[in-house]
Design a protein around this motif. Sequence first.
Motif, short mmCIF file in Angstrom:
data_model
loop_
_atom_site.label_atom_id
_atom_site.label_comp_id
_atom_site.label_asym_id
_atom_site.label_seq_id
_atom_site.Cartn_x
_atom_site.Cartn_y
_atom_site.Cartn_z
N UNK A 194 1.70 -5.29 2.18
CA UNK A 194 2.01 -5.04 0.77
C UNK A 194 1.33 -4.34 -0.05
N UNK A 195 -0.21 -3.91 0.60
CA UNK A 195 -1.13 -3.38 -0.41
C UNK A 195 -1.81 -2.43 0.64
N UNK A 196 -2.54 -1.24 -0.25
CA UNK A 196 -3.35 -0.27 0.39
C UNK A 196 -4.86 -0.49 0.12
N UNK A 197 -5.64 -0.25 1.18
CA UNK A 197 -7.03 -0.41 1.14
C UNK A 197 -7.71 0.39 0.06
N UNK A 198 -7.27 1.73 0.07
CA UNK A 198 -7.49 2.75 -0.98
C UNK A 198 -8.92 2.60 -0.99
#
Length: 240
Positions: A194-198
């Motif tokens: 659901x998320x990116x580590x970016x």
Amino acid sequence: MKLYSLLEKKDPDSTFQPSKESRVTVLSTKKLSVNQKELLLNRGIGLVERDFISILPLSFDIPEIPPNIIFTSKNAVKAILEHPSKKQLQQKNIFCVGEKTAEFLSKNGFRVYFSANYGSELASEIIKDLREKEFLFFCGKRRLNELPKRLKDAGVKLTEIEVYDTQPVSKKIDRIFDGVLFFSPSAVKSYCSENELAESVAFCIGKTTASEAKKHTSNIIVASTPSIENVIVQVVKYFK
């Protein structure tokens, strides 16, 4: 005096900030103990925490119990604490992975014969000195394959019993953290679904967790020993 006031928040996401405004905030993908929180907050590091996986106990039967038992996680130990065979198991030679698992076993009356930091180290020890012995392995449904494969390939008689499953608890979080703390490959999968580590640094408890994180980022720091406390130590060192 505590550096934060709400230790028992009921909401899924708990946020703690030091008494002074923090320029650094990290996300833990596992709820931490009070002492573990303080290791971060006392160094001026803000913390958001949320469990990204949940543990589901499974129904299981235990066949004839050999003299040697393997545990690779506290979750597996917890799953057998109420089992009728507990007293029999406490009399066996226990082989385990992780310092915290060993401590938890000893605290609950089990005899820890040998403890290793990683499954690969435990496999090497068994193959070297105990190849002819028989083992019973209590594990999770999504357990890593390295330990059982190496033992079976070496001719070690091994019976596996799945006693729990790991379920993702994914959630989109609309912010970028300076660091994200991961304590299992399953947590990496759940968070990154659901998320990116970016721009976040991924702090990982061990090599297998780091291997999963590498699918999403190259900005990774691995704990020198596989413990929650050492992950936190790496966070403090990095942001000091």
